[in-house]
Each structure stands twice: as C-alpha cells, then as structure tokens.
Design an enzyme around this catalytic site. Sequence first.
Site, mmCIF file in Angstrom:
data_model
loop_
_atom_site.group_PDB
_atom_site.id
_atom_site.type_symbol
_atom_site.label_atom_id
_atom_site.label_comp_id
_atom_site.label_asym_id
_atom_site.label_seq_id
_atom_site.Cartn_x
_atom_site.Cartn_y
_atom_site.Cartn_z
ATOM 1 N N HIS A 173 61.738 -15.018 16.391
ATOM 2 C CA HIS A 173 61.311 -14.924 17.789
ATOM 3 C C HIS A 173 60.176 -13.922 17.927
ATOM 4 C CE1 HIS A 173 65.393 -16.589 18.184
ATOM 5 N NE2 HIS A 173 64.996 -17.084 19.343
ATOM 6 N N LYS B 111 64.007 -22.341 13.006
ATOM 7 C CA LYS B 111 63.601 -22.258 14.406
ATOM 8 C C LYS B 111 62.546 -21.166 14.542
ATOM 9 C CE LYS B 111 65.274 -20.826 18.974
ATOM 10 N NZ LYS B 111 66.424 -20.221 19.692
ATOM 11 N N ASP C 280 40.926 -36.991 46.033
ATOM 12 C CA ASP C 280 41.230 -36.207 47.237
ATOM 13 C C ASP C 280 40.446 -36.708 48.445
ATOM 14 O OD1 ASP C 280 43.071 -34.466 46.110
ATOM 15 O OD2 ASP C 280 41.559 -32.987 45.536
ATOM 16 N N LYS D 254 38.775 -27.467 39.042
ATOM 17 C CA LYS D 254 38.141 -28.689 39.525
ATOM 18 C C LYS D 254 36.641 -28.744 39.254
ATOM 19 C CE LYS D 254 41.496 -29.959 43.088
ATOM 20 N NZ LYS D 254 41.697 -30.353 44.489
#
Length: 502
Positions: free
Chosen positions: A111, A137, A324, A288
């Site tokens: 981890h 893992k 939009d 955007k």
Amino acid sequence: MICVTIACGSHKRMISEMAGLAEAGIRLVELRLDFLRKMPDLGRLLPNRPLPVIVAVRRKQDGGLWSYDEEKRLLLLRTAIISGADYIDIEADIAAKVPRYGKTKRLISYHNFERVPEDLDALYEKILQQTDPDVIKIAVTPRSIGDLFRLFTFMKKVNVPGRGKPTVVIGMGEVGFPTRVLGRKFGVPMTYATFSPQRLVTPGIPFYKDLRDEYRYESINAETEVYGVIADPIAHSLSPLIHNAAFAKANLNKVYLPFRVPAGEAGELIEKASSLDLRGLSVTIPHKSDVIPKLTRMDPAVEEIGACNTIVFRDSATFGYNTDYMASALCIETAMGGGREGENCPLAGKQVLLLGAGGAGKAVAYGLLKKGARVTITDRKPEKAELAARQLGCSFCDWEARKSYVAALIANCTSVGMFPEVDQTPIGPESIRNGMFVFDAVYNPEQTYLLRLARQKGATPISGLDMFIGQALLQFRLFTGQKTSASMIRDLLKEALALSRS
C-alpha cells in the site's frame, strides 16, 4: 469478482454481516480485524463461516486501525492461517515472518497512500520472487492522469495469462477510481467494495451496489467499450448513473466512468484514449476549452462557442461536439410555448440577460442567438463577459448592471445556488418581474432558490434539469447512434437528487 470488505467494531456485527452478505450472493469477503474494538477472537469468527474470507489486520501506516503492538498482530495472522482462513493478507515487508501453512492462500499486499512508485515492475518482481504469493495486491495513489495510465499499463502487463501470479492493481482516491472498475477488462482477478456507502475503509472504495448495478462489473470483459466524464471535481457527477443505465437498457457492452482529471491534463488523457479502448467522453469544468486543441474534427458550434462538451473517438479521429447549446435552447423555447414544427420561435427578438460567461454560459448564449434572441452577457469578471460577447457577436454589461437590466428572460449559467449552497442566488428578487422567464442551468437542486423567487414574483421558472437531460440524450446518440428514454433518465435523476439531499 467483487470482494466486500467488512469493517465493524464488534464480533457479533461482523458475524451478522457475513451471514447477510452470503445470503445476498456475495462470494468473498475481507474481514478487517483491525476495526474490532476488542482483541480479535478468531474462534468466534472463522468456524462455520458462511463464505470464503480474506483475513486482514492493517497497521496504521497501511491505512488501518491496529492499536496493539506488532508482535500481537503477527501472532494473529499466524493464528488465522492455523485456523484455516481461506486467504491471509500479509504486507510484503513482513511476509517472511508469516510462513505458509496448510491450505490458506497468501495474498501479499503493498500500500502507498502518497503516490505511485516510479518502478512498478521492480516492485512486482520483488514481491513475486521474495514473498511466496498466491495473489499479489498493489494499492497505490495516482495524483495525475499520467499515474492513472501507468497503472492501466501495469495491470495489463502483469495479468497476462500464464505470467506470474494473479495481481490485484488498485488506484486509490478519486483519480484512481476507474482502476477499480476497469481492472476486470484487463484481467485483474478481483476488486474491493463496501456494502455501506457510509463505511469508507480506504480512499475511493466503491459501494457494492453501484459496482454491481450501475457499472455492471460482472459483465465487463476484454471487449467492453469505455466511456466517461472528465471533470475536476467529479464526485457528484450524475452522468455515470444515467449513461450506464442507458447502456444497460440497450444491452450494450459499454461502461461509463467518472475520470477526475486535474486542470491541464485533459489533453494527455485524450492522447492515451486508445490504450484504454476509450470511445467517448462527456467534458465539463474545467476542460471544455482545454480539449479543443486535441480535436481533429469539430462541430462548427464548438469553434464558435469555444467550448466542447462531447468527444467521440472514431477511426483514429477525435470528434468534438457541443450538445449544451441545442439542449438549452430547446428547453427554454419549449417552456415559452414554442418548439413545435412550423411555429415561429418565441425567443426571436426577445431580450435575454445571461449570467456567467464560462463554457456553459457561452453555449447557452449561442443557442439563444441561433433562435434569434438578443443576448447580453454579464460575469463577475467583466473582461470575461466582454471576451465572450465579442466571440459570439452579442452585447455585454457590467456585473452590477444586472440588477436593473430589463429583459424578457434571465438565464443563470453560474454555479450559484448549486447544492449544497442552496440558499444563494445570482440575482435578487428586485430584478425579477411578473411575466418574465427565468432559466437556471443549475439542476441540483431542481428547484433552486432563484427559481423559487421567480415563481413568487409571477415569472415562469425553467429548470436546468431539462437542459441536462437534453444534452445527455444528444450525447448518448453521438456515442451509440441510438436513442434512449428521456423519462427513464428523468426518473433516475429525480431519485438521485432526492437521495443526495436526504
């Protein structure tokens, strides 16, 4: 496979949850013994267990709550093996202190809550060669799109059939969330989930029901096509809910994910799209405008507005669209009594005051201008309003002037009034008159404070929920070439919005 983590404070509750999860069809659980308020008693937990278990006892340095000394933890892990636990989770650095015994399988874990290590391959090889694993893992924390795609490349490499050991690769946190869903596409043997959305035992862990139902995790395979929304922040986006439901309704082998993309990194994601089998994106704040240089072809509206909210990847080309403007103009026109074929548009010649000159504001202004409205843009940043007005060929005014501006329609395209700041409004009641129309692009809550003021003053309120539904319907058609159900999307959104406020 989905492994559900059980992390509660009492043995009785842990036993009860195991039974309940077995009845619900769960096939594997992780028992987080470090969450127990008393010293764990394996004699109560492991005999007569109703389903296979992974026993884990996390140190604080690995994100756990273990408060006793390390020798007691090591003894507990060895005892779990002797007691016949199906799997035992052992951190890589202490694996040599917990020898193999009996049929218990060794899940060797690493981890890192700070970053993604530079050399994942070296880390993997060290674990593989030195710790005697049955399953590996690796759970790390990506901070950038570059980190995220390194994890995708890594998980594909280490889970090639016949190579090494089955390896669970998890990106923790919001940036890493897509790894928790898409691992199945790339051969990762399992992912982790929690059965309760209130019990977040590790950063970014998903809710089991969302994995099962919304993302259809068990149906994901190597051929599954990937779609998503890119934004920052991303946590409250409802786009995955509606697009995944639409994919399921149409029985399409597609999945739609939230990608938290830090500012300035959208271009990198677009460049690497093919490695993820990424077929389409919804684009929102703050990307955007940033994505436009990466488009190979675009709808003329994208160029004129300067904002793209939809990307489709097809035949090595990157197409950009803006849904939009069409959705906003249609929902406003319909609310004003128009929208039927052959009728004159009720917006033609009407004076509109538009609040907010960002990507959404420019898209709404563009759609209204196309309908013949006379639009004046204003923004807290006057230079932003002036630039948008010049770009679109309309008027602008100072932010303070909005209070006395006379218009037939006020359109809010700022985020003011959005949940949880629901008691705010971008314009006061003194500016709203009887008989006018008030549109609010904010849709959470559906009835914003601004819309409630409009109703009180005798104006007609127009909810941004209709715009959101409309642009989503258009996006779905661009993604798939098919139509989907507007009523289904509306019902899902209303339910989700109600739950978010409960």
